[in-house]
Design an enzyme around this catalytic site. Sequence first.
Site, mmCIF file in Angstrom:
data_model
loop_
_atom_site.group_PDB
_atom_site.id
_atom_site.type_symbol
_atom_site.label_atom_id
_atom_site.label_comp_id
_atom_site.label_asym_id
_atom_site.label_seq_id
_atom_site.Cartn_x
_atom_site.Cartn_y
_atom_site.Cartn_z
ATOM 1 C CG HIS A 142 -1.817 1.199 1.289
ATOM 2 N ND1 HIS A 142 -2.167 1.797 2.477
ATOM 3 C CD2 HIS A 142 -2.407 1.950 0.309
ATOM 4 C CE1 HIS A 142 -2.936 2.840 2.232
ATOM 5 N NE2 HIS A 142 -3.086 2.953 0.932
ATOM 6 C CD GLU A 154 -0.653 1.198 5.982
ATOM 7 O OE1 GLU A 154 -0.914 1.544 7.149
ATOM 8 O OE2 GLU A 154 -1.523 1.118 5.087
ATOM 9 C CG ASN A 192 -6.550 4.367 4.646
ATOM 10 O OD1 ASN A 192 -6.029 5.470 4.638
ATOM 11 N ND2 ASN A 192 -6.750 3.675 3.538
#
Length: 595
Positions: A142, A154, A192
């Site tokens: 990510h 990530e 997130n």
Amino acid sequence: MAREFTSVGVVGLGTMGAGIVEVFARNGVDVVAVEIAEDALERGRATLTRSTDRAVARGKLAPADRDALLGRVNFAVGLAALDSVDLVIEAVPERLDLKQRLFAELDRICRPEAVLATNTSSLSVTDIAVATGRPQQVVGVHFFNPAPVMKLVEVVRTVVTAPEVVADVEALCARLGKVGVTIGDRAGFIANHLLFGYLNQAVGMVEAGYATREDIDAAMKLGGGLPMGPLTLLDLIGLDTAYEILDTMYRRGGRDRRHAPAPLLRQMVTAGLLGRKSGRGFYTYERPGSPVVVPDERTPVVAESALLDGARTVDTVGVVGGGTTAGGIVEALARAGYRVVSVARGEEDARVRETVTTSLAEEVLRGRLDEAGRDATLGRITWSAALDHLADVDLVVEAVAGDPDAKKALFADLDEVCKPGVVLATTTATRPVIDLAMATRRPADVVGVHVFDPVPATSLVEIVRTIRTSPDAVATARAVAARLGKTAVVCGDRAGFIVDALLFPYLNDAVRMLEAGYSTTDDIDHAMTLGCAYPVGPFALLDRVGLDVALAVQRTIYRELRDPGFAPAPLLEHLVTAGYLGRGSGRGFRDHTSR
């Protein structure tokens, strides 16, 4: 020895996909950039070209290096071009069915030893992996937008991802100059999960009419130190994207109400108000895709000067309290030209005097104030130990550290001492202002004025109106804040006001994540500083603020809202009980004794 990926495929050339292509090509990796149609491919090529041209114009990339970078990229329509790459990263829209179909096709086309990676920010990597016959070679990678700039990646392992695949991807991140944090497959991952709970709560504030979009954004930039306000950030991300991420995290993450999309968010998405990309979201932009905000029907039409209409004349201000905050307020008021009566008793009086005189001496040493200015500032201050000396002031600011009953008793005493028409202000950050207002016979004259430490250096003031506060009391507080050179935001009388109400639940969520063993303090801090451009990570901030302070604020918020998502994390409670309070005690989430 980690495997070296010499060729990489990227599927999907939107802003994120084109950015990922640039990251690899910048670092000497050959890239096959794939789209489903020729027009989409050309848009991706143009995005990459614009980005590299900007880098050249800013002196961050030599023209020869740009040309070499672009020469490493092979643009192609269709997945068949990926048949010989070592690694494929997809950056297609956040739809599970789409990603599953894509991975099934990649599994058929790519070499058996190729690693398949998803750039998903919220979907289950496991759900994507099982669409292939090689789930052990599927991993989440990510990136954060803009990928060439943001340092965090990530790395998401599923329960079946092969350890050597994870190790290979971690080594690749290091080769790209990125900081990789490796985590399990959980909704929202780190960044997130923490970011969108905070953004969703900000939407709820707008929806409830608690504060304006402008004041919420200003509060979090000036009071929270964030690079962008939450509503501006949502417009940048895209409200439809934010809704999908929140909805996915809510469904996959135990149905935590912190991630249940605010109804207003769903309504705006349905209405096509998607943020910058549609030209309108929480703000209105001059055209779709533009960052330039233009006035709309929600833009305040009252001039700044009109907000001060009805403000009462204030020449002399009383400040009650003996702590650092009280000293900062005394200094700020006196430097702004007000006559100040500082009321504190015994050792507290000496502490306030020392705070003010030391701060002014430092300002002289730094060249920010001359000796005449220092002497004039000190000459405007009267030091006292008696509330009776507040009989003739025009405004009183309470900055007393103490229990609620003591504050109520103080306001009852101020009601007796002060002349009619005096505005009584409290700097409380945790207690309802209405409780103090109703301890007096003049609740219309009581207002919250929450300042931030260090008072002389910070630029934000939260003005808190209760349901009994008069408009002229609010205008008076605004006028004083303006004379101090501070930005005033106005909000209702709710636990935490704006900044603390948004900041401390986010910090509490980080503690819960650590408590669950999902990640480490360092990786969580890295995720928020490197992935979201926060100035400091949640655990570094908690140790700075004080775990006891954070717990007190979070308890207040939870008592008012009674939502399990706001309940203080047990780990936070345990650390406070053990005396691990942060930097001040030498230990909090980190050991500070040797620093």
